[in-house]
Design a protein around this motif. Structure first.
Motif, PDB file in Angstrom:
ATOM      1  N   LYS A 133       0.818  -1.204   0.000  1.00 15.73           N
ATOM      2  CA  LYS A 133       0.000   0.000   0.000  1.00 15.73           C
ATOM      3  C   LYS A 133       0.861   1.268   0.000  1.00 15.73           C
ATOM      4  O   LYS A 133       1.848   1.382   0.731  1.00 15.73           O
ATOM      5  N   VAL A 134       0.441   2.213  -0.825  1.00 18.95           N
ATOM      6  CA  VAL A 134       1.152   3.483  -0.978  1.00 18.95           C
ATOM      7  C   VAL A 134       1.198   4.238   0.346  1.00 18.95           C
ATOM      8  O   VAL A 134       2.205   4.874   0.678  1.00 18.95           O
ATOM      9  N   SER A 135       0.127   4.172   1.129  1.00 14.43           N
ATOM     10  CA  SER A 135       0.089   4.893   2.407  1.00 14.43           C
ATOM     11  C   SER A 135       1.193   4.424   3.346  1.00 14.43           C
ATOM     12  O   SER A 135       1.850   5.233   4.005  1.00 14.43           O
ATOM     13  N   ARG A 136       1.419   3.121   3.409  1.00 16.05           N
ATOM     14  CA  ARG A 136       2.495   2.586   4.257  1.00 16.05           C
ATOM     15  C   ARG A 136       3.861   3.043   3.747  1.00 16.05           C
ATOM     16  O   ARG A 136       4.758   3.350   4.536  1.00 16.05           O
ATOM     17  N   VAL A 137       4.032   3.040   2.420  1.00 11.50           N
ATOM     18  CA  VAL A 137       5.298   3.485   1.841  1.00 11.50           C
ATOM     19  C   VAL A 137       5.566   4.943   2.217  1.00 11.50           C
ATOM     20  O   VAL A 137       6.691   5.304   2.605  1.00 11.50           O
ATOM     21  N   ILE A 138       4.556   5.785   2.128  1.00 11.35           N
ATOM     22  CA  ILE A 138       4.711   7.200   2.460  1.00 11.35           C
ATOM     23  C   ILE A 138       5.101   7.369   3.923  1.00 11.35           C
ATOM     24  O   ILE A 138       6.057   8.090   4.258  1.00 11.35           O
ATOM     25  N   ILE A 139       4.353   6.735   4.816  1.00 15.08           N
ATOM     26  CA  ILE A 139       4.619   6.867   6.251  1.00 15.08           C
ATOM     27  C   ILE A 139       5.994   6.315   6.606  1.00 15.08           C
ATOM     28  O   ILE A 139       6.753   6.924   7.381  1.00 15.08           O
ATOM     29  N   ALA A 140       6.339   5.153   6.046  1.00 19.99           N
ATOM     30  CA  ALA A 140       7.644   4.547   6.325  1.00 19.99           C
ATOM     31  C   ALA A 140       8.775   5.439   5.814  1.00 19.99           C
ATOM     32  O   ALA A 140       9.803   5.615   6.497  1.00 19.99           O
TER      33      ALA A 140
ATOM     34  N   GLU B 253      -2.044  15.393   6.105  1.00 19.91           N
ATOM     35  CA  GLU B 253      -2.059  16.608   6.934  1.00 19.91           C
ATOM     36  C   GLU B 253      -2.488  16.344   8.377  1.00 19.91           C
ATOM     37  O   GLU B 253      -2.933  17.237   9.071  1.00 19.91           O
ATOM     38  N   LYS B 254      -2.338  15.106   8.822  1.00 21.53           N
ATOM     39  CA  LYS B 254      -2.644  14.751  10.203  1.00 21.53           C
ATOM     40  C   LYS B 254      -1.466  13.994  10.796  1.00 21.53           C
ATOM     41  O   LYS B 254      -0.797  13.220  10.093  1.00 21.53           O
ATOM     42  N   PRO B 255      -1.169  14.217  12.087  1.00 17.36           N
ATOM     43  CA  PRO B 255      -0.067  13.475  12.709  1.00 17.36           C
ATOM     44  C   PRO B 255      -0.369  11.983  12.770  1.00 17.36           C
ATOM     45  O   PRO B 255      -1.502  11.583  13.047  1.00 17.36           O
ATOM     46  N   VAL B 256       0.634  11.183  12.501  1.00 16.85           N
ATOM     47  CA  VAL B 256       0.491   9.728  12.569  1.00 16.85           C
ATOM     48  C   VAL B 256       0.715   9.279  14.007  1.00 16.85           C
ATOM     49  O   VAL B 256       1.737   9.606  14.614  1.00 16.85           O
ATOM     50  N   LEU B 257      -0.234   8.553  14.551  1.00 18.01           N
ATOM     51  CA  LEU B 257      -0.129   8.093  15.932  1.00 18.01           C
ATOM     52  C   LEU B 257       1.047   7.125  16.072  1.00 18.01           C
ATOM     53  O   LEU B 257       1.343   6.352  15.161  1.00 18.01           O
ATOM     54  N   PRO B 258       1.724   7.141  17.226  1.00 14.68           N
ATOM     55  CA  PRO B 258       2.837   6.200  17.455  1.00 14.68           C
ATOM     56  C   PRO B 258       2.414   4.743  17.268  1.00 14.68           C
ATOM     57  O   PRO B 258       3.210   3.929  16.796  1.00 14.68           O
ATOM     58  N   ALA B 259       1.169   4.433  17.634  1.00 12.19           N
ATOM     59  CA  ALA B 259       0.689   3.052  17.475  1.00 12.19           C
ATOM     60  C   ALA B 259       0.648   2.648  16.007  1.00 12.19           C
ATOM     61  O   ALA B 259       0.940   1.494  15.658  1.00 12.19           O
ATOM     62  N   VAL B 260       0.297   3.593  15.135  1.00  7.79           N
ATOM     63  CA  VAL B 260       0.251   3.310  13.700  1.00  7.79           C
ATOM     64  C   VAL B 260       1.668   3.119  13.161  1.00  7.79           C
ATOM     65  O   VAL B 260       1.932   2.210  12.368  1.00  7.79           O
ATOM     66  N   GLU B 261       2.601   3.976  13.593  1.00 10.94           N
ATOM     67  CA  GLU B 261       3.999   3.832  13.181  1.00 10.94           C
ATOM     68  C   GLU B 261       4.547   2.473  13.609  1.00 10.94           C
ATOM     69  O   GLU B 261       5.233   1.793  12.835  1.00 10.94           O
ATOM     70  N   LYS B 262       4.223   2.077  14.832  1.00 14.28           N
ATOM     71  CA  LYS B 262       4.697   0.790  15.343  1.00 14.28           C
ATOM     72  C   LYS B 262       4.101  -0.370  14.552  1.00 14.28           C
ATOM     73  O   LYS B 262       4.796  -1.331  14.210  1.00 14.28           O
ATOM     74  N   SER B 263       2.802  -0.270  14.228  1.00 13.55           N
ATOM     75  CA  SER B 263       2.143  -1.349  13.489  1.00 13.55           C
ATOM     76  C   SER B 263       2.727  -1.492  12.093  1.00 13.55           C
ATOM     77  O   SER B 263       2.874  -2.612  11.585  1.00 13.55           O
ATOM     78  N   ILE B 264       3.091  -0.366  11.451  1.00 10.65           N
ATOM     79  CA  ILE B 264       3.698  -0.419  10.123  1.00 10.65           C
ATOM     80  C   ILE B 264       5.076  -1.066  10.198  1.00 10.65           C
ATOM     81  O   ILE B 264       5.452  -1.883   9.347  1.00 10.65           O
TER      82      ILE B 264
END
Length: 498
Positions: free
Chosen positions: A352-359, A383-394
């Motif tokens: 998924k493109v969203s995971r690539v962007i965040i990573a 335009e929204k902060p990514v929660l630490p839980a989401v970063e960890k899950s990725i």
């Protein structure tokens, strides 16, 4: 573990599958197929109804359930619906000599992978051809999403099932009622599919061919009723229409809703959509330049490049040209697209493109902090902060993703003739694409691969479509234990976390 909710959901899904099998049965009647072909659907239809009745549970006595039950149920549902859906193929005398072959084909269908073990699909009855592609259409948006769209009664915890099935790192409802969200998504899905059918028929395809390829495009699956896939039509118009369709169905469906009820600005302001479009444009240009010397026609080169890029990044897997014969650079770019996939919330597979962007943003932040320890910045997405839980899950998902790919490559290497074939097979299965590379390229299939490799591919297809956890949890012994006494404090804590 709450076994009642699992039985209840599987029972409902079996009823739904029985209803779905009535559609290819009707197709068989329309095309006047012999009674033996019709019986191939009638028998499993009846079996689904009987099993559904045996597993039925009173809805008022379901009790409380948690995310682990949702994950387990989703995994079981996809296995069950594929197992029952494989029976018509297994009973068909051509192409599927063993139940493993039939099960492989239906897992590939429902997970919208499009990998096949059929040597001659043109020899299959119309009912079977329709059932294969119809499985794409249902599996594309999600089996449980489809069920939630049909059953209006809304349980406040139903979102757990949709969260466990819908791909992507972040889940969100469009409207407060989950069943209404599911219906909205399916209405958009159906309207887009109907438009695609009409456009294909304007290009000269008959209704059956248009339906088959529209369902494959909508579900980003890739099954065709021709051995040569889309190359059978020799039509730039059809390839362009399907390219646009594959790109469109790789977009987050929430954006279409926002464009309809809010403003078109909300649609085009999506960060993920912009990156998705940029990847498709860049890869198309690079591949076109790389293969320019192979073809006499510039327009054919451009269309073939666009078609291959949209087919792979959307994980559809339709084929119009043998990209297995393209230069190594083009094939490596396609492998990169296999990994990337399209947008979260679409019918496409992949990382998924969203995971690539965040990573990617997370890596940049880590580098900046390594250079300047005092530097503090927050990763943002849309335009929204990514929660630490989401970063960890990725991060966890990426690690497990890599481990599964490595183990799968080792197992497939026992059968595959070279590294490209091994890597291509695993990437195409895990990312639900369909055609591989090397010995299992776009014009080949997986019929002659060993039984072990077929089961590895089956598991990979399920892991990829359900994003790992619902299938991994099936192999966890602790999940099957029923705990009669659970401390209230621990139960309340778990409730709060969900």
């Amino acid at each position: 573990m709450n076994a009642r909710i699992i039985r209840f959901i599987i029972s409902r899904i079996l009823y739904v599958e029985a209803a779905l099998m009535a559609v290819p049965l009707l197709v068989g009647v329309i095309y006047r197929e012999p009674l033996s072909d019709l019986f191939n659907f009638f028998l499993p239809l009846v079996v689904c109804l009987i099993l559904g009745k045996l597993l039925a549970v009173n809805e008022e006595k379901l009790g409380t359930f948690y995310y682990k039950e949702a994950l387990l149920t989703v995994g079981l549902v996809w296995v069950v619906i594929s197992a029952m859906g494989a029976i018509p193929l297994w009973l068909t005398p051509t192409n599927y000599p063993t139940y493993t072959d039939a099960f492989f084909e239906m897992v590939s269908g429902f997970t919208t992978t499009g990998a096949s073990v059929a040597n001659d699909v043109e020899a299959l009855p119309h009912s079977i051809l329709f059932w294969r592609s119809f499985s794409h259409f249902i599996g594309g948006m999600g089996v449980l999403v489809f069920a939630l769209a049909l059953f209006p009664k809304n349980n406040p915890r139903s979102s757990l099932f949709m969260k466990a099935e819908v791909p992507g790192p972040i889940f969100g409802k469009l409207v407060p009622k989950l069943s209404e969200t599911a219906r909205i998504l399916y209405i958009i899905y159906l309207v887009m599919a109907v438009i695609l059918v009409i456009l294909l028929m304007l290009g000269g395809l008959n209704l059956f061919d248009a339906l088959i390829h529209a369902m494959g495009t909508a579900g980003t699956g890739g099954f065709s009723n021709y051995n040569a896939s889309v190359g059978q039509f020799h039509s730039k118009y059809v390839e362009i229409v399907l390219s646009i369709g594959m790109f469109a169905f790789g977009i987050n469906f929430n954006l279409y809703y926002y464009a309809l009820v809010r403003s078109i600005k909300d649609f085009f302001s999506s960060e993920e959509l912009k990156v998705y479009f940029a990847i498709v444009a860049l890869m198309t240009i690079l591949i076109a330049i790389n293969i320019w010397h192979m073809y006499d026609s510039g327009s054919y080169t451009a269309v073939s490049s666009l078609f291959a890029v949209t087919s792979i990044i959307s994980t559809t897997g339709f084929v119009s040209a043998d990209f297995g014969q393209w230069p190594m650079l083009s094939r490596m770019l396609l492998i990169t697209l296999m990994f990337t996939g399209a947008c979260a919330g679409s019918t496409a597979g992949g990382f998924k493109v969203s995971r690539v962007i965040i990573a990617f943003k997370k890596i940049i932040n880590e580098v900046r902090q390594a250079i300047d320890p005092k530097h503090v910045s927050v990763v943002t997405f849309e335009e929204k902060p990514v929660l630490p839980a989401v970063e960890k899950s990725i991060g966890n998902y990426t690690l497990i993703y890599g481990l599964i790919v490595i183990v799968s490559c080792i197992l497939i290497s026992l059968d595959a003739p070279d590294l490209l074939s091994t890597t291509g097979t695993v990437m195409t299965a895990f990312n639900n694409i369909g055609p591989g590379l090397g010995a299992y390229g776009p014009l080949a299939n997986f019929k002659d691969i060993s039984m072990l490799s077929k089961w590895v591919i089956i598991v990979d297809m399920l892991l990829g479509r359900l994003e790992i956890y619902p299938i991994l949890i099936l192999f966890s012994p602790s999940i099957w234990r029923t705990r009669r006494h659970r401390p209230r404090l621990r139960q309340a804590k778990a409730e709060k976390m969900i």
